[in-house]
Design a protein around this motif. Structure first.
Motif, short mmCIF file in Angstrom:
data_model
loop_
_atom_site.label_atom_id
_atom_site.label_comp_id
_atom_site.label_asym_id
_atom_site.label_seq_id
_atom_site.Cartn_x
_atom_site.Cartn_y
_atom_site.Cartn_z
N LYS A 60 21.29 7.41 19.61
CA LYS A 60 20.66 7.07 18.06
C LYS A 60 21.24 8.20 17.10
CE LYS A 60 16.67 4.65 19.53
NZ LYS A 60 15.12 4.65 19.74
N ASP A 61 21.15 8.06 15.74
CA ASP A 61 21.36 9.06 14.75
C ASP A 61 19.98 9.89 14.35
OD1 ASP A 61 20.31 7.46 12.83
OD2 ASP A 61 22.02 7.08 11.87
N LYS A 62 20.29 10.69 13.66
CA LYS A 62 18.93 11.45 13.16
C LYS A 62 17.96 10.55 12.58
CE LYS A 62 20.23 16.08 12.83
NZ LYS A 62 20.73 17.23 11.57
N GLU A 63 18.25 9.40 11.99
CA GLU A 63 17.30 8.54 11.30
C GLU A 63 16.82 7.48 12.40
OE1 GLU A 63 20.24 9.16 9.13
OE2 GLU A 63 18.61 10.80 8.45
N GLY A 64 17.01 7.78 13.60
CA GLY A 64 16.81 6.65 14.40
C GLY A 64 17.59 5.43 14.64
N PHE B 52 31.20 11.51 14.67
CA PHE B 52 29.83 12.10 15.17
C PHE B 52 30.72 13.48 15.88
CE2 PHE B 52 28.33 7.84 14.99
CZ PHE B 52 27.21 8.16 14.07
N GLU C 187 21.05 12.04 20.53
CA GLU C 187 20.63 12.19 19.04
C GLU C 187 21.92 12.58 18.69
OE1 GLU C 187 16.81 12.88 16.91
OE2 GLU C 187 18.18 14.25 16.14
N GLU D 277 25.20 13.66 15.87
CA GLU D 277 25.22 14.24 14.39
C GLU D 277 26.41 13.95 13.75
OE1 GLU D 277 23.99 18.51 13.37
OE2 GLU D 277 23.10 18.40 15.36
N TYR D 278 26.29 13.43 12.59
CA TYR D 278 27.59 13.03 11.95
C TYR D 278 28.40 14.36 11.67
CZ TYR D 278 25.74 8.14 10.98
OH TYR D 278 25.43 7.07 10.88
N ASP D 279 29.58 14.06 11.85
CA ASP D 279 30.50 15.27 11.57
C ASP D 279 31.78 14.69 10.92
OD1 ASP D 279 31.91 17.56 11.28
OD2 ASP D 279 31.65 18.05 13.41
#
Lengths: 877, 276
Positions: free
Chosen positions: A28-32, A82, A99, A101-103
């Motif tokens: 998942k990303d930070k927003e779920g 990510f 989780e 993180e976009y990068d």
């Protein structure tokens, strides 16, 4: 519930430490938001060896089985957008949650180069010496080894599977498409580098407008001057046959020449090579004066519709010179010269049957013609190719000095004809493309001038009733002198608006000509003029201004196309001798509409209607009589012919490529109206006096065509058939009787093609034709023809080809059989081709064909070449 | 005459408006390509003549969720044809170039993960445009313990059976996509090289480029023959075997028929051997 099951499974495998474990989880990303399509990699600790992996599914879930004795594992999660996640985990079944993180910086972790997709028009250079081997001779052999280059059997060069756009030597395109002469013969030792220009657009004004996906090839030469050549020598029996072709070549950086000398008596009409026409030529020639205004002729039989090599009795010599000179950076001058002399003999017999309501007339002619043709053609083409403008100017000079002698034996008479039909023609064609604002506008100019002083002498004199007060006489001489000037100028461009596209063209054409003719009668060695009714001195002018627009509307698979040509025409005719003439002015509108619709994948339906108005060719008007051939005296003193035609076409097709089942049906109906009718006065000996008279009449024609084919994979066979039916209905005027005529043609032709093996094909075709002629609804003639054709070809190895074609036909009680055999062998290493051709194996003497028109049926029997064997060899020097 | 001039003036007043393309099939933009992988395929379609190798270049457009694999020349061909605004342009283009031969050997493209979890396979045959779907999850990859470096990228080997051939793929975990050439996908890293064990079809990455602007990955809504893979293979095989009679029906002479028959005979080794 799902979590509960996951938990149970997890607990179950937790106990199983012996070997296999299962790793699973969700990303998942930070927003779920769940993340699909992300790589999960499992490594042994501190190793680069991956032992398991998974890719997350649509819900971001992953699952993988690991089989390892190691205590712990390294797990890595990676994706372009990510940052990488690393974890060391115990070697035990477990559920993992990550989780991410976009990068965006992550994008740069692997090597990326500057974009080549924007970089076009690359030029690649290859050194010939690094590809050439001992056995190679021509540059073609070396090209074959270069990456991306392939050479087809016919000499076409492909780069990355696509045919070359241009083949240059030192940047000059000498041979246009026929570069095989150079690539097969130029020794590789003379070439230093081969340049391949990718995405090459040869017309520079189009460089930024029209992308090209094809490549061009340029050969750079080592020395300043290179000479080479090729030869093909063939000989056979019987009678003694020859077939020669010698092609020397000469190249420098600014001047290049390819010449050739060809000669044969084996039925190969090599003069065809200079008559190759492009699609553009066909479109243009329709509006121009007929190139050979052959008003006079000697009587000939219609040519049989079979391969020309089977019947052409010739002795041809052809000299050809192609030169190209680079004048400066922008201009090039190309010269093509041809000189041809040919002696041909035509032997045939012709049976004509003419029908009138009360009579059937039969005439038989035995024809023996000797043609002696001499022809010179010179083309000079100057072109300018710069970014701002494309210009091409072609100057063409043609000269012809033909002499034709003919003998006709009919009804115990021996009639000799002698025709001289020289021609001088000079024409200039200019094409220029210029940018005007955002659009390209094309200007075209064509100007021609020709002169044909022809004469026909017939011995003994014909039409003595009209020409010599019913008294037999020695000979008649027809002389004509036709001089024509024609100029056509036009401009065209294209643009679009919404779902419509428009292509307008505007132009003005002018034609002026004079026709002079006389008939002389010789009796007891005294020549006298036949009289003023047999003379012409006609001045003719035809002016036209035209505006053509094509509009197209498209929506999905439906399209409508409308052609909207307007023209204003003026014709002025004035005969000085008879003081007759006419003046005509017309505004003509010839609309055409086509509808096209595709549906349910496999179906296409099309319908069209066109309405065309035509003014007759001014070449065909003459107020005095002209003896067109020994049995045809004609006069056209009527007003200029004006015809109009409605043409309706409907078409339906079903094409299913999955089952390989193809079908189509089309129907055409046309109504032709004409203000003129030709009346035929047929005399007892078959000679005809033709007169045009003003008598409006209408003719109708129906035509139906059906085609079907199906491939049967189990039998490796295709079964197909074609069927057609034509019915033409009209009126004819013979010997002052006007009557209705109907002609029907029916044809049915099934065929079978068997693909025996990959290298062996056979084909059988039956062709059945049935022609019926009705006069005033009474059946007067029926002809049935049945032809069986068999073809097969095989290539057991790559350098051998074998082909056999045979035909059997039966018509009106006679039957005939003939067959041809061909065997070709290539000695690959030495680049020598050997060919054995055995034509007309069964030595069949002649071939018969039929033609039918409204009130006449003619049967032509043509003498064929005898059985003959020709062996030829082709090599380079 | 005056009428004609008025007509021309009327007609030319439209010309200031923008040009409309000849082929305006609806286009669905699916994704944006942020990288383009350039591949070369060295292939041999004639199993009877194995020393002749042909090659062709391919592009793999890599988007966020979807990817498109297409022949380089074929891609340019489509771009070029989309530029045409008049039928004359197309006619002269097709006449000048099209009649000389095929424009590219493999007129195909594969849109992966469109629709989701599937791939859309498009093939253009002389008989028309074909479309069929396959599962994205086609390959049962077996990891091996061989590692190496290809084109500067560290790679690991994996194997699979597909379409009647055994395939060997080298993928690079450093390039974090799960894509590859042709239909290949599903390895945790871009496939850098993939070939069958007989080396009849060898795809190899040349380089990866990053376009300076985003290039759309599109689906063109044409009038396709929508079918299944098995039925497409049937159409492809029938086309090959039936080519000689098709050429004859179009009026091509015996010499052309013989040349094409030779060419068709040399296509006996398709990439997917399993046809049903």
């Amino acid at each position: 519930m799902r979590y509960f099951i996951t938990l149970i499974i997890t607990l179950f495998f937790w106990q199983n430490l012996s070997g296999q474990i299962i790793l699973q989880g969700q990303l998942k990303d930070k927003e779920g938001e769940t993340l699909p399509g992300i790589n999960v990699l499992v490594y042994l600790p501190d190793s680069k060896l991956m032992i398991a992996f998974a890719v997350s599914d649509a819900e971001g879930r992953f699952k993988t089985t690991v089989n390892s004795k190691s205590d712990s594992l390294d797990i890595e999660v990676s994706s372009v957008q990510f940052s990488k996640v690393h974890h060391r985990i115990a070697n035990a079944s477990q559920t993992l949650q990550f989780e991410m993180e976009y990068d965006t910086k992550q994008l740069e972790t692997f090597t990326v180069k500057a974009s080549a997709i924007e970089r076009r028009g690359d030029t690649l250079s290859y050194l010939v010496s690094s590809f050439a081997g001992n056995e190679d001779r021509a540059i073609e052999d070396v090209l074959r080894k270069m990456p991306g280059i392939e050479i087809e059997d016919n000499g076409n060069i492909l780069y990355q599977g696509l045919p070359l756009l241009k083949f240059y030597v030192e940047g000059l395109d000498l041979m246009k498409g026929r570069y095989g002469v150079i690539s097969k013969n130029l020794p590789h030792g003379t070439v230093s580098t081969v340049e391949i220009m990718e995405n090459h657009q040869p017309i520079r004004i189009l460089e930024k407008r029209v992308l090209s996906q094809q490549a061009s090839l340029n050969l750079k030469l080592k020395r300043d001057i290179t000479t080479t050549g090729t030869a093909q020598l063939g000989s056979g029996l019987s009678p003694f046959l020859w077939d020669l072709k010698i092609t020397p070549m000469f190249f420098t950086k600014n001047f290049q020449v390819v010449t050739s000398y060809q000669s044969n008596n084996s039925g190969n009409d090599v003069s065809q090579q200079m008559r190759i026409m492009t699609l553009q030529d066909f479109i243009h020639n329709a509006d121009r004066p007929n190139a050979n205004p052959d008003m006079l002729s000697i009587q000939a039989a219609s040519l049989p519709g079979i391969d020309q090599k089977r019947y052409l009795d010739n002795k041809i010599h052809l000299l050809n010179f192609n030169g190209l000179l680079r004048m400066n950076k922008d201009f090039q001058l190309r010269t093509n010269l041809y000189y041809i002399t040919d002696n041909q003999r035509q032997q045939a017999s012709m049976q004509r049957t003419l029908f009138t309501p009360t009579d059937t007339l039969d005439f038989k002619e035995i024809i023996d013609n000797r043609l002696n043709d001499k022809y010179l053609q010179a083309d000079f083409s100057l072109s300018r190719n710069v970014e701002k403008n494309y210009l091409n100017n072609d100057l063409k000079i043609q000269s012809r000095w033909d002499k034709r002698m003919g003998s006709v034996f009919t009804d115990g008479n021996d009639i000799r004809q002698s025709l001289k039909n020289p021609l001088k023609l000079i024409s200039n064609e200019l094409r220029s493309v210029n940018p005007v604002g955002k659009h390209l506008v094309e200007f075209q100019s064509y100007i021609s001038y020709d002169n044909s002083p022809h004469s026909l002498e017939v011995n003994p004199g014909q039409f003595e009733g009209v020409l010599n007060q019913d008294e037999p006489y020695e000979k008649v001489l027809q002389q004509i002198d036709l001089t024509r000037l024609f100029a056509d100028h036009s401009a065209s461009f294209g643009f679009a608006w919404n779902r419509f596209s428009f292509t307008p063209k505007l132009g003005v054409a002018f034609r002026k000509q004079t026709l002079e003719s006389n008939i002389f009668v010789t009796q007891q060695n005294e020549e006298s003029e036949a009289g003023s009714g047999f003379n012409n001195k006609l001045d003719a002018r035809h002016t036209q201004a035209y505006f053509q627009t094509e509009v197209e509307y498209k929506y999905g698979t439906f399209s409508i196309n409308a052609k909207l040509p307007f023209s204003w025409q003026q014709v002025d005719l004035n005969d000085v001798i008879s003081e007759k003439g006419q003046n005509l002015e017309r505004l003509l509108f010839d609309p055409g509409l086509t509808l096209n619709y595709k549906f349910h994948n496999f179906w296409t339906v099309r319908a069209s209607w066109t309405y065309a108005n035509r003014l007759g060719d001014i070449d065909r008007v003459h107020y005095g009589y002209i003896l067109k051939n020994y049995r045809n005296l004609s006069q056209n003193a009527a007003p200029l012919s004006e015809t109009s035609r409605h043409n309706f076409v409907s078409f339906l097709s079903y094409r299913n490529p999955i089952t390989s089942f193809f079908n189509s049906i089309s129907y055409r109906y046309s109504i032709n109206q004409s203000n003129l009718m030709f009346s035929n006065f047929i005399l007892l000996d078959g000679t005809t006096i033709l007169q045009a008279s003003k008598l409006p009449n209408t003719s109708y024609s129906h035509s139906l065509n059906v085609q079907s084919s199906k491939y049967f994979a189990e039998a490796k066979s295709t079964i197909s058939f074609r069927a057609s039916y034509n019915r033409n209905k009209g009126k004819s005027l013979i010997n002052e009787t006007l009557f209705n005529t109907t002609t029907q043609f029916s044809n049915f032709s099934p065929s079978l093609n068997v693909h025996v093996t990959e290298w062996f094909n056979t084909e059988y075709e039956l062709d059945a034709t049935y022609i019926q002629t009705f006069i005033e609804k009474e059946l007067r003639s029926k002809i049935s023809m049945l032809r069986h054709k068999f073809n097969c070809f095989a290539f057991p190895t790559k350098n051998q080809t074998f082909s056999l074609s045979a035909e059997y036909y039966k018509l009106q009680g006679t039957h005939n059989f003939f067959a041809d055999l061909l065997y070709r062998y290539t000695i690959t290493k030495k680049k020598i081709d050997l060919e054995l051709r055995w034509n007309n194996i069964f030595n069949t003497k002649n071939y018969t064909s039929y033609q039918a028109s409204a009130f006449m049926v003619s049967e032509s029997t043509y003498l064929l070449r005898p059985s003959q064997v020709l062996i030829s060899v082709r090599f380079s020097f | 005459m005056r009428k004609l001039i008025i007509l021309l003036v009327l007609a030319s007043s439209y010309s200031a408006l923008a040009q409309k393309p000849l082929f305006d099939h609806p286009i669905k933009v699916l994704d944006q390509a942020r990288f383009i992988a350039n591949y070369t395929l060295i292939f041999n379609e004639d199993s009877l003549n194995l020393n002749v190798n042909r090659n062709e270049n391919f592009l793999l457009f890599l988007g966020k969720e979807k990817s498109l694999f297409i022949g380089r020349n074929y891609y340019y061909f489509i771009l070029e044809v989309q530029n045409f605004t008049t039928r004359e342009q197309l006619q002269s283009f097709m006449y000048e170039y099209g009649t000389k031969g095929e424009s590219s050997r493999f007129l195909w493209n594969f849109l992966k993960n469109y629709p989701n979890g599937k791939m859309t396979c498009y093939h253009h045959l002389t008989t028309g445009p074909f479309l069929y779907e396959e599962d994205l999850n086609l390959f049962d990859w077996q990891l091996t313990d061989s590692i190496d470096t290809i084109a500067g990228y560290p790679v690991q080997m994996a194997t699979t059976d597909f379409g009647g051939r055994s395939w060997i793929a080298w993928f690079s975990p450093e390039i974090p996509f799960n894509e590859g050439p042709y239909k290949f996908n599903g390895l945790p890293g871009l496939i850098v090289k993939v070939y069958d064990t007989r080396m009849h079809y060898v795809f190899e990455l040349k380089d990866i480029e990053k376009p300076d602007h985003e290039i759309a990955i599109e689906f063109i809504e044409k009038n396709y023959f929508k079918t299944t893979k098995a039925r497409f293979f049937q159409a492809e095989d029938y086309e090959r075997e039936n080519m000689v009679s098709a050429l004859k029906a179009m009026g091509d002479n015996l010499e052309t028929q013989q040349r094409v028959a030779k060419r068709m005979a040399a296509r006996n080794n398709p990439i997917e051997l399993k046809r049903k």
